[in-house]
Write an enzyme that holds these catalytic residues in place. Structure first.
Site, mmCIF file in Angstrom:
data_model
loop_
_atom_site.group_PDB
_atom_site.id
_atom_site.type_symbol
_atom_site.label_atom_id
_atom_site.label_comp_id
_atom_site.label_asym_id
_atom_site.label_seq_id
_atom_site.Cartn_x
_atom_site.Cartn_y
_atom_site.Cartn_z
ATOM 1 N N LYS A 18 0.834 -1.198 0.000
ATOM 2 C CA LYS A 18 0.000 0.000 0.000
ATOM 3 C C LYS A 18 0.880 1.264 0.000
ATOM 4 O O LYS A 18 2.091 1.175 0.167
ATOM 5 C CB LYS A 18 -0.961 -0.037 1.194
HETATM 6 C C1 LIG Z 1 -5.063 -4.593 0.977
HETATM 7 C C2 LIG Z 1 -6.532 -4.585 0.834
HETATM 8 C C3 LIG Z 1 -7.379 -5.035 1.853
HETATM 9 C C4 LIG Z 1 -6.925 -5.749 3.079
HETATM 10 O O1 LIG Z 1 -5.897 -5.204 3.768
HETATM 11 P P1 LIG Z 1 -4.952 -6.113 4.680
HETATM 12 O O2 LIG Z 1 -4.185 -5.097 5.445
HETATM 13 O O3 LIG Z 1 -4.106 -6.931 3.766
HETATM 14 O O4 LIG Z 1 -5.821 -6.946 5.545
HETATM 15 C C5 LIG Z 1 -8.739 -4.907 1.661
HETATM 16 N N1 LIG Z 1 -9.249 -4.386 0.554
HETATM 17 C C6 LIG Z 1 -8.491 -3.965 -0.450
HETATM 18 C C7 LIG Z 1 -9.123 -3.378 -1.663
HETATM 19 C C8 LIG Z 1 -7.094 -4.062 -0.353
HETATM 20 O O5 LIG Z 1 -6.342 -3.666 -1.376
#
Ligand SMILES: *Cc1c(COP(=O)(O)O)cnc(C)c1O
Length: 386
Positions: A189
């Protein structure tokens, strides 16, 4: 592929940037004697709250759990329906199943690749309790239309903003307004805590409940008293992770402007007569709201003699990382067993088969984008149907 091309360093599709100050800060935390949730988490939450206009924010050990907890705070469970998109990381709909509710998928708009808001009202039933929109690739879903629908039908909104930290809508930062807003700090992210996430809430009552769901439902009082009134889980962020996040936050705007610049270069090189002749589906050219979490193209399957997997292998062989975000959720076995089938959401299925994430991260340079575009256009040009 020429020898010089193959000897270029591998370009991953994404890579976190962690500075030396952060690394030194993590070492300090490790030496401090306090490793799990403590002062660093408190400080991280305060900084996040300031970022989101003073709204209550709590940090967790994933983005996924924040959405599950938001559903629980909203009292959503068995018998309830939650509307969402079939084109997302499967976490988005798994959390709906996890609380015992039923996901109701609505097809995507092939241009934005978001849930098609013009189809949402037709999917609302008396059992509908909430909508989980997803800001795919960091492009925000239209918040004006979204909240108009939610207000008209008295629905809760859990914004899956996992990918859109630093993005804006109407000049306001995503997270600084709206209902529940969920962010992820997974290493892919735009900022990371290694693993982690945060939830923006509406008031202190919700924030207290979030704290309970975060850690076994426990509420401590007095010197030695403990009470448990909800079944919580184990979702707390460590101080080590929070210290990584504290080191990332000051760079958020720089990271996002570097991403935006590389996205601009992709458009400059692909949105040309020669590029358009390839029939590649480009994302919306949004340089106002998006945080450019990803740069995703949709391959024109009807024009190509090569499938996506073949394109991916050839890019990989040229030293260029690439990934799929995401296959359509309703076609996974768990969801097919619940009744969904191929043909239910044609736009999501087409994107699910053909979408491809190209390298985009702050530490890239312009020459990297040039190299990606040259490789991709060479592969596609060699496999166009005549
Ligand atoms: C990364 C992501 C999540 C989940 O996040 P985590 O921290 O991996 O649990 C949920 N929704 C979307 C669209 C994502 O890209």
């Amino acid at each position: 592929m020429s020898a010089s091309e193959s000897s270029k360093p591998f370009l991953p599709f994404t890579r976190p940037t962690v500075d030396e100050e952060t690394i030194a800060g993590v070492v300090e935390v490790l030496r401090s004697g306090w490793l799990t949730s403590g002062p660093q988490v408190k400080s991280f939450e305060a900084k996040l709250s300031a970022l989101f206009g003073g709204r209550p924010v709590r940090a967790f050990n994933s983005g996924t759990c924040t959405m599950e907890i938001a559903l629980r705070i909203a009292g959503i469970g068995p018998g309830d329906e939650v509307i969402t998109t079939p084109l997302s990381w499967v976490a988005t709909s798994n959390v709906i199943l996890a609380v015992g509710a039923r996901p109701v998928f609505v097809d995507i708009d092939p241009v934005t690749r978001h849930i098609d808001l013009s189809l949402v009202e037709a999917a609302i039933t008396p059992a509908t309790r909430a909508i989980i929109p997803v800001d795919l690739a960091g492009l925000p879903v239209d918040r004006d239309r979204l909240y108009a629908i939610a207000q008209k039908h008295q629905l809760r909104v859990i914004e899956d903003a996992a990918q859109s930290i630093g993005a804006t809508w109407g000049g306001r930062r995503i997270g600084s307004f709206g209902d529940f807003v969920s962010f992820s700090f997974h290493p892919n992210k735009n900022i990371t805590t290694i693993e982690g996430g945060c939830l923006v809430l509406n008031n202190e009552r919700e924030a207290k409940l979030a704290e309970q769901y975060r850690l076994q439902g426990v509420v401590r009082s007095g010197v030695d008293s403990m009470e448990v009134e909800v079944v919580g889980g184990k979702f707390n962020l460590t101080d080590v992770a929070a210290r990584v996040g504290l080191g990332q936050l000051p760079h958020l705007d720089t990271f996002n402007s570097q991403r935006r610049e590389h996205a601009r270069t992709y458009f400059e090189l692909l949105d040309t007569p020669a590029g358009r002749a390839l029939g590649l589906g480009l994302p919306p050219a949004d340089f106002t709201n998006s945080n450019w979490h990803m740069f995703q193209v949709v391959l024109p399957e009807e024009k190509l003699t090569i499938k996506r997997a073949g394109v991916m292998e050839k890019l990989q062989a040229a030293g260029i990382g690439n990934q799929v975000h995401y296959p359509a959720i309703h076609l996974f076995a768990v969801y097919r067993r619940l009744g969904w089938k191929a043909g239910d959401f044609p736009h999501a299925e087409y994107a699910g088969r053909n979408i491809l994430t190209l390298p985009l991260f702050p530490a890239m340079v312009r020459a990297d984008v040039v190299r990606v575009v040259e490789s991709l256009t060479a592969i596609l040009s060699a496999h166009l149907k005549s």
